[in-house]
Design a protein around this motif. Structure first.
Motif, PDB file in Angstrom:
ATOM      1  N   TYR A  44       4.450  -6.356  12.341  1.00  0.00           N
ATOM      2  CA  TYR A  44       5.862  -6.591  12.830  1.00  0.00           C
ATOM      3  C   TYR A  44       6.247  -7.337  14.332  1.00  0.00           C
ATOM      4  N   GLY A  83       1.240  -4.654   6.533  1.00  0.00           N
ATOM      5  CA  GLY A  83       2.184  -4.698   7.613  1.00  0.00           C
ATOM      6  C   GLY A  83       1.895  -5.635   8.893  1.00  0.00           C
ATOM      7  N   HIS A 113       0.800  -1.240   0.062  1.00  0.00           N
ATOM      8  CA  HIS A 113       0.037   0.111   0.004  1.00  0.00           C
ATOM      9  C   HIS A 113       0.794   1.316  -0.168  1.00  0.00           C
ATOM     10  N   HIS A 114       1.999   1.351   0.300  1.00  0.00           N
ATOM     11  CA  HIS A 114       2.846   2.525   0.075  1.00  0.00           C
ATOM     12  C   HIS A 114       3.471   2.692  -1.325  1.00  0.00           C
ATOM     13  N   ASP A 144      -0.119  -4.404  11.903  1.00  0.00           N
ATOM     14  CA  ASP A 144       1.023  -3.602  12.856  1.00  0.00           C
ATOM     15  C   ASP A 144      -0.258  -2.488  13.492  1.00  0.00           C
ATOM     16  N   ASP A 187      -4.096  -0.979   8.183  1.00  0.00           N
ATOM     17  CA  ASP A 187      -2.971  -0.991   8.566  1.00  0.00           C
ATOM     18  C   ASP A 187      -2.642   0.231   9.378  1.00  0.00           C
ATOM     19  N   ILE A 188      -1.456   0.343  10.109  1.00  0.00           N
ATOM     20  CA  ILE A 188      -1.199   1.384  11.385  1.00  0.00           C
ATOM     21  C   ILE A 188      -0.583   2.557  10.290  1.00  0.00           C
ATOM     22  N   HIS A 189      -0.293   2.362   9.167  1.00  0.00           N
ATOM     23  CA  HIS A 189       0.329   3.352   8.167  1.00  0.00           C
ATOM     24  C   HIS A 189      -0.514   3.784   7.134  1.00  0.00           C
TER      25      HIS A 189
END
Ligand SMILES: NCCCNCCCCCS
Ligand SMILES: [Zn+2]
Length: 664
Positions: free
Chosen positions: A305, A303, A134-135, A265, A172-174
């Motif tokens: 981790y 993500g 996604h980035h 994440d 996701d947390i980002h």
């Protein structure tokens, strides 16, 4: 229809080949522990295994530039030095001789998943992949991502299957900025993302990750960002944002396909997120999306981790996709102040685009997007603090509870002359009622409701409840001559001490519900066309829809914005769903309601209906058996008075019910 699982160990065959603190957390073990946990728990055997495949150039070019693709194609032949050099042009990502192959497998897996769902081979599914996606952007790798797996899948679904509307949920947390850039001017793809933001102090530190990035041109309104400006967000925060931001818009958008950027994440223990939501929250987040798009849901790993919470979260997600009962979420204390500010900002930024958010309040006084951005100095100090001190490996949380499937899914109690709907098990055995109870029943009702076979009905009803609470049966449907009388009995005579709290959802209104308890053992939410004069007790909440329960727009708004948050906070052991005769509720709405209520009380839902409404038994049975509810077609703009009244009701109740808070 089943649940697809895509996994290929080839995608574990690349790793970081040099020292880079920013990338060291993205390791092959992420995929290994996730898959092994599914195998160990027996969940992988219950899934339909679908092989991965490489995405083709043309599929990758749906999102990425030729220049970028051609450059990545060269990486398998690069020396270590060349790989390092090549990597330098991108941020927080690394290359490896085998990562191009794995990136094609990751994207290809997402496409295989879309094919399996869109062709009806499976109902839903998950692709366990790395590198994440996604980035990554049109012409650049970023944040461990090489090709944007989910963005490619969305374009592919539209092109190959003519999908009109795709909802992408990024938990996701980002911030998946790559996805946002890809679709920000595209009204056919609604992108929702929450992400750790800390007023732009958290990676990727983008101004456009804030709540005021709502999309551009014809895409305005189709990009929803919910920034988390503090760490430590909990289950309540996540559920509040789903109930008060995502779900109202998602239902109004009415997608044909749901794609999930399933990053874990955002779970407790993760060093990136530093949040406190427990792995079982993903069981509920998945469940809350499963009645959209007729259940067509594709989750793709992003993500995650912390190897322990990652594996647990993946298992929670897959178990829900398989239709297993949900775990009860205990002590939800409502969203924290920072989360309320964020959700209030997101709601007010979007109220002009979505009629389901029309009555959202103004943004908070302290406009959080301009709140002083921590000085670089403060930021420096924080990062200087030893990574270990801030690390989250020290966090502990309970193992998610077992989610056992009862031997019987759905049982029915029906008059002998009424045929049992397919899939339901007719309950004919019944323990004899204590004579005291029989006489109580008899003298409470002078109606025929409790004549000979009436008593049989009640004894079967009580037997059914007994079996629900001991998890022998998951849910049930009961046809009675007089539904109001039956409801009263159930509520008042619920002796079983296994049931501490009963949520009664009453659809339609026939007569005063005059058994309102104040001890909290029963919470009654009544949705009907009649206004109730005054607020009697915290445990009796009448919702009035001016046009009655046939107004599906008003109904779904009341369910998402009031009933769900209340239900989560109340956390019942049994849900009693009562369909008053003549309620007028639309069938698809009725099925959506049953589907959503399964999230409570481990799915122990008891549906009470009047014998003369047996025509809706089929759709009731279908929903109780876990079949996805049909989409709510062409929702009208909710009645302004109803929307306004709902907002006022929430403001009045939020003192007692913290999960109803939407304004700081
Ligand atoms: N402390 C390490 C910084 C990592 N920054 C990039 C994170 C990418 C996550 C992809 S889900
Ligand atoms: Zn992430």
């Amino acid at each position: 229809m089943g649940t697809a699982l895509l996994y290929d160990e080839e995608m574990t065959k690349y790793k970081l080949l040099w020292v880079d603190p920013a990338c060291k957390i993205e390791v092959p073990e992420r995929l290994i522990v996730s898959y092994e946990a599914l195998v160990r728990s027996g969940l992988s055997d219950r899934c339909i295994s679908i092989p991965a495949r490489e995405a083709s150039d043309s599929e990758i070019l749906l999102v990425h530039s030729e220049l970028y693709l051609e450059a990545v194609k060269k990486t398998p032949y690069m020396t270590l030095e060349d790989l390092k050099e090549f990597t330098l042009q991108f941020g927080d990502v690394y290359f490896h001789p085998n990562i191009y192959h794995c990136a094609k497998l990751a994207s290809g897996s997402a496409l295989q998943l879309v094919d399996s769902v869109m062709t009806g081979k499976v109902r839903n599914g998950i692709a366990l992949v790395r590198p994440p996606g996604h980035h990554s952007m049109h012409g650049a790798a970023n944040g461990f991502c090489v090709f944007n797996n989910v963005a490619i899948a969305a374009r592919y679904a539209k092109q190959k299957y003519g999908v009109k509307r795709v909802l992408i949920v990024d938990w996701d947390i980002h911030h998946g900025q790559g996805v946002q850039y890809c679709f920000e001017d595209d009204p056919s793809v609604l992108y929702f993302s929450w992400h750790r933001y800390e007023h732009q102090n958290f990676w990727p530190n983008l101004r456009e990750s804030d709540y005021d990035s709502v999309g551009k041109e014809s895409g305005a309104g189709f990009n929803i960002n919910v920034p988390w400006n503090n760490v430590g967000m909990e289950n309540s925060d996540y559920l509040s944002v789903f109930c008060h931001v995502l779900l109202p818009v998602a239902y109004e958008f009415c997608p044909d396909l749901v794609l999930v950027c399933a990053g874990f994440d955002s779970a407790i223990g993760d060093p990136e997120g530093e949040m406190c939501a427990t792995p079982d929250i993903f069981a509920h987040l998945t469940h809350l999306l499963m009645n959209l798009a007729g259940g067509k849901l594709c989750a793709v790993l992003e993500g995650g981790y912390n190897l322990t919470s990652l594996a647990q979260s993946v298992c929670q997600t897959v178990q829900t996709l398989l239709g297993d009962p949900l775990p009860q979420l205990a002590n939800l204390r409502g969203p924290c102040k920072s989360a309320i500010e964020s959700l209030q900002c997101a709601r007010s930024a979007h109220r002009r685009y979505w009629s389901f958010l029309k009555h959202a309040a103004d943004p908070p006084m302290t406009d959080i997007s301009t709140k002083h951005v921590k000085s670089a100095m403060e930021e420096e100090e924080k990062t200087e603090m030893a990574e270990e001190e801030r690390c989250t490996e020290g966090k502990v949380w309970p193992e998610p509870p077992e989610r056992l499937c009862p031997p019987v899914c759905s049982a029915s109690v029906l008059p002998d002359d009424v045929a049992c709907p397919d899939g339901l098990k007719r309950l004919s055995s019944s323990k004899d009622l204590e004579p005291l109870l029989v006489s109580k029943l008899k003298n409470r009702f002078r109606t025929a409701a409790v004549d000979g076979d009436g008593v049989t009905t009640f004894s079967r009803l009580y037997t059914l409840i007994e079996k629900l609470v001991v998890n022998e049966i998951r849910n049930g449907l009961v046809l009675v001559p007089d539904v109001a009388a039956a409801m009263m009995c159930v509520v008042q005579d619920l002796t079983s001490d296994l049931v501490k709290r009963v949520l009664v959802v009453c659809v339609g209104k026939e007569k005063e519900l005059d058994y309102i308890t104040t001890d909290g053992k029963v919470l009654v939410v009544q949705i009907s066309s009649e206004d109730s004069e005054e607020q009697r007790s915290k445990y009796y909440i009448p919702v009035c829809l001016k046009k009655g329960c046939s107004d599906t727009s008003g109904f779904i708004q009341a369910v998402l914005g009031l009933l769900l948050p209340l239900g989560y906070e109340y956390n019942p052991d049994l849900v009693l769903l009562v369909r008053m005769p003549g309620s007028g509720v639309v069938d698809s709405m009725w099925q959506q309601l049953i589907g959503l209520l399964q999230g409570f009380a481990k799915g122990h839902t008891l549906v009470l209906m009047q014998v003369n409404e047996k025509a809706c038994m089929g759709s009731t049975a279908s929903a109780l058996l876990g079949h996805p509810a049909p989409p709510l077609q062409d929702l009208q703009t909710p009645f302004p008075e109803d929307g306004d009244a709902l907002e006022r009701l929430r403001e009045r109740l939020q003192a007692d019910w913290k999960m109803l808070q939407t304004t700081s």
